[in-house]
Design an enzyme around this catalytic site. Structure first.
Site, PDB file in Angstrom:
ATOM      1  N   ARG A 225       1.748  -1.526  -7.185  1.00  0.00           N
ATOM      2  CA  ARG A 225       1.140  -1.682  -5.855  1.00  0.00           C
ATOM      3  C   ARG A 225      -0.089  -2.575  -5.997  1.00  0.00           C
ATOM      4  NH1 ARG A 225       5.233  -0.569  -3.725  1.00  0.00           N
ATOM      5  NH2 ARG A 225       5.697   1.122  -2.297  1.00  0.00           N
ATOM      6  N   HIS A 273       7.282  -9.011  -2.945  1.00  0.00           N
ATOM      7  CA  HIS A 273       7.690  -7.598  -2.946  1.00  0.00           C
ATOM      8  C   HIS A 273       9.218  -7.464  -3.011  1.00  0.00           C
ATOM      9  CE1 HIS A 273       6.219  -3.347  -1.803  1.00  0.00           C
ATOM     10  NE2 HIS A 273       7.329  -3.261  -2.510  1.00  0.00           N
TER      11      HIS A 273
HETATM   12  P1  NDP Z   1       6.867   8.150 -10.284  1.00  0.00           P
HETATM   13  O1  NDP Z   1       6.127   9.031  -9.353  1.00  0.00           O
HETATM   14  O2  NDP Z   1       8.175   8.604 -10.831  1.00  0.00           O
HETATM   15  O3  NDP Z   1       5.933   7.805 -11.546  1.00  0.00           O
HETATM   16  C1  NDP Z   1       4.577   7.547 -11.432  1.00  0.00           C
HETATM   17  C2  NDP Z   1       3.995   7.460 -12.842  1.00  0.00           C
HETATM   18  O4  NDP Z   1       2.612   7.132 -12.718  1.00  0.00           O
HETATM   19  C3  NDP Z   1       4.072   8.797 -13.583  1.00  0.00           C
HETATM   20  O5  NDP Z   1       4.333   8.585 -14.943  1.00  0.00           O
HETATM   21  C4  NDP Z   1       2.671   9.354 -13.387  1.00  0.00           C
HETATM   22  O6  NDP Z   1       2.246  10.240 -14.419  1.00  0.00           O
HETATM   23  C5  NDP Z   1       1.843   8.089 -13.435  1.00  0.00           C
HETATM   24  N1  NDP Z   1       0.550   8.314 -12.795  1.00  0.00           N
HETATM   25  C6  NDP Z   1       0.279   8.637 -11.512  1.00  0.00           C
HETATM   26  N2  NDP Z   1      -1.045   8.786 -11.327  1.00  0.00           N
HETATM   27  C7  NDP Z   1      -1.619   8.556 -12.527  1.00  0.00           C
HETATM   28  C8  NDP Z   1      -2.952   8.586 -12.986  1.00  0.00           C
HETATM   29  N3  NDP Z   1      -3.965   8.892 -12.171  1.00  0.00           N
HETATM   30  N4  NDP Z   1      -3.179   8.311 -14.283  1.00  0.00           N
HETATM   31  C9  NDP Z   1      -2.169   8.027 -15.131  1.00  0.00           C
HETATM   32  N5  NDP Z   1      -0.863   7.977 -14.753  1.00  0.00           N
HETATM   33  C10 NDP Z   1      -0.602   8.248 -13.466  1.00  0.00           C
HETATM   34  O7  NDP Z   1       7.020   6.754  -9.558  1.00  0.00           O
HETATM   35  P2  NDP Z   1       8.155   5.629  -9.758  1.00  0.00           P
HETATM   36  O8  NDP Z   1       8.265   5.334 -11.208  1.00  0.00           O
HETATM   37  O9  NDP Z   1       9.380   6.010  -9.028  1.00  0.00           O
HETATM   38  O10 NDP Z   1       7.490   4.417  -8.962  1.00  0.00           O
HETATM   39  C11 NDP Z   1       6.243   3.880  -9.353  1.00  0.00           C
HETATM   40  C12 NDP Z   1       5.738   2.959  -8.278  1.00  0.00           C
HETATM   41  O11 NDP Z   1       6.481   1.749  -8.260  1.00  0.00           O
HETATM   42  C13 NDP Z   1       5.895   3.473  -6.839  1.00  0.00           C
HETATM   43  O12 NDP Z   1       4.868   4.391  -6.507  1.00  0.00           O
HETATM   44  C14 NDP Z   1       5.772   2.204  -6.046  1.00  0.00           C
HETATM   45  O13 NDP Z   1       4.406   1.971  -5.754  1.00  0.00           O
HETATM   46  C15 NDP Z   1       6.273   1.117  -7.007  1.00  0.00           C
HETATM   47  N6  NDP Z   1       7.515   0.502  -6.559  1.00  0.00           N
HETATM   48  C16 NDP Z   1       7.550  -0.851  -6.333  1.00  0.00           C
HETATM   49  C17 NDP Z   1       8.689  -1.484  -5.945  1.00  0.00           C
HETATM   50  C18 NDP Z   1       8.727  -2.961  -5.758  1.00  0.00           C
HETATM   51  O14 NDP Z   1       9.726  -3.509  -5.313  1.00  0.00           O
HETATM   52  N7  NDP Z   1       7.686  -3.687  -6.115  1.00  0.00           N
HETATM   53  C19 NDP Z   1       9.945  -0.734  -5.715  1.00  0.00           C
HETATM   54  C20 NDP Z   1       9.807   0.678  -5.989  1.00  0.00           C
HETATM   55  C21 NDP Z   1       8.649   1.258  -6.393  1.00  0.00           C
HETATM   56  P3  NDP Z   1       3.015  11.634 -14.672  1.00  0.00           P
HETATM   57  O15 NDP Z   1       4.302  11.232 -15.366  1.00  0.00           O
HETATM   58  O16 NDP Z   1       2.100  12.368 -15.560  1.00  0.00           O
HETATM   59  O17 NDP Z   1       3.243  12.242 -13.318  1.00  0.00           O
END
Ligand code: NDP
Length: 310
Positions: A225, A273
């Site tokens: 993002r 995007h």
């Molecule tokens: P998930 O919720 O499965 O994973 C998020 C990851 O980020 C987890 O490993 C989580 O840790 C980690 N995380 C969250 N907050 C923190 C923090 N404060 N410190 C450290 N690590 C953190 O999300 P997805 O993998 O499904 O998607 C990730 C992002 O990709 C989406 O939120 C979206 O913004 C983006 N996206 C972009 C697209 C595009 O076309 N550009 C398409 C789809 C998604 P933990 O494992 O410990 O929970």
């Protein structure tokens, strides 16, 4: 009893989504009504996208779950009227698309492809790129997408470190977690991939301080993002050479305004995007599965942690 499903994921998506949703629900033998409009008090499930005009969930008192067709939920997670469980999209073609997109852009930088694709002076510079095993890659975010990307990069031989909020073990990569693990994860990284959600805790995670930690001349790839990056700090790091190139798919304002310096900076590739998106045929299976779980009294899959914001 008929299960009433309101499709509120945008009228433009109806033609793509209605047939595979019906097919998946028919296969399961569920008696249902699926429509773009129905009386709010009848609705059992809402199929949703955060760009939907539906913002007030108060009238949907009987609704058992709001099923988001996107992975990202930052535009809806803070909605105070949304008291129903919120599930986000995991799978639905998103993971495969993201893996392909990140691998393509990582290999572009790893192999130094640009030098050969555009070589107007016909320079003969026979320096072979390093092997993947000699390239340190860090993936911030080890969720559905980040872990798949990190594993595939490691599978190609890259030296991969991943970072998440909570501790995580993934075969083939080093992992770090939490605020204290971030410095270790970033230090010396040559390619940095951002796959974190947009939450108050992740905003500006790449800033002047953290951008100084990767190896000089690092590559940044952001399909996560836009808010994860302090734009001015990234531009300064690009100008100083600390970052050699940034490939950015997501931005604080989208479409990226035409006067934004990212458009013209020689060290930035802007993609609109497109890193990945939910494909209706596969996404419909995920939505249908959650509806069936709800109807069978089983816990929903992929529920959003409202406290954590993702
Ligand atoms: P998930 O919720 O499965 O994973 C998020 C990851 O980020 C987890 O490993 C989580 O840790 C980690 N995380 C969250 N907050 C923190 C923090 N404060 N410190 C450290 N690590 C953190 O999300 P997805 O993998 O499904 O998607 C990730 C992002 O990709 C989406 O939120 C979206 O913004 C983006 N996206 C972009 C697209 C595009 O076309 N550009 C398409 C789809 C998604 P933990 O494992 O410990 O929970």
């Amino acid at each position: 009893m008929t299960t009433n499903i309101l499709f509120a994921a945008g009228a433009a998506r109806w033609d793509d989504w209605a047939p595979p949703l019906r097919a998946a629900l028919d296969r399961a033998g569920l008696a249902y009504e699926l429509a773009q409009e129905m009386p709010s008090e009848k609705v059992d499930y809402i199929v949703y996208a955060p760009d939907s005009p539906l913002r007030d969930f108060t009238p949907y008192g009987r609704c058992k779950a709001v099923l988001n067709i996107w992975a990202g939920v930052e535009a809806i997670v803070g909605n105070k009227t949304l008291t129903q469980p919120l599930a986000r999209m995991v799978g639905g073609g998103l993971t495969e698309g993201m893996v392909e997109w990140v691998l393509g852009h990582a290999l572009r930088h790893h192999l130094g492809m640009d030098a050969h694709i555009a070589n107007p002076e016909h320079r003969w510079h026979p320096v072979a790129p390093p092997l993947a095993s000699e390239r340190r890659v860090t993936v911030l975010g080890l969720g559905a997408l980040g872990s798949a990307v990190a594993e595939k990069l490691a599978g190609l031989g890259f030296d991969v470190t991943g970072w998440s909020r909570r501790p995580k073990k993934i075969t083939g990569l080093r992992t770090q977690h939490g605020v204290e693990g971030l410095t270790k994860a970033l230090k010396g990284a040559e390619i940095l991939v951002l796959l974190l959600p947009d939450t108050p805790a992740t905003e500006n995670i790449l800033n002047a301080e953290t951008l100084a930690l990767p190896a000089p001349g690092a590559f940044v790839i952001n399909p996560g993002r836009g808010a994860l990056i302090d734009d001015s700090a990234l531009l300064a790091a690009l100008d100083s050479g600390q970052v050699a190139h940034a490939t950015l798919d997501v931005f604080r304002v989208e479409p990226l305004p035409t006067d934004h310096p990212f458009w013209t900076h020689p060290g930035v590739t802007v993609t609109p995007h497109v890193a990945s998106e939910t494909r209706a045929p596969q996404g419909a299976e995920v939505i249908a599965e959650n509806i069936l779980r709800g109807e069978a009294g089983q816990p929903f899959l992929h529920l959003v942690d409202r406290q954590a914001g993702y």
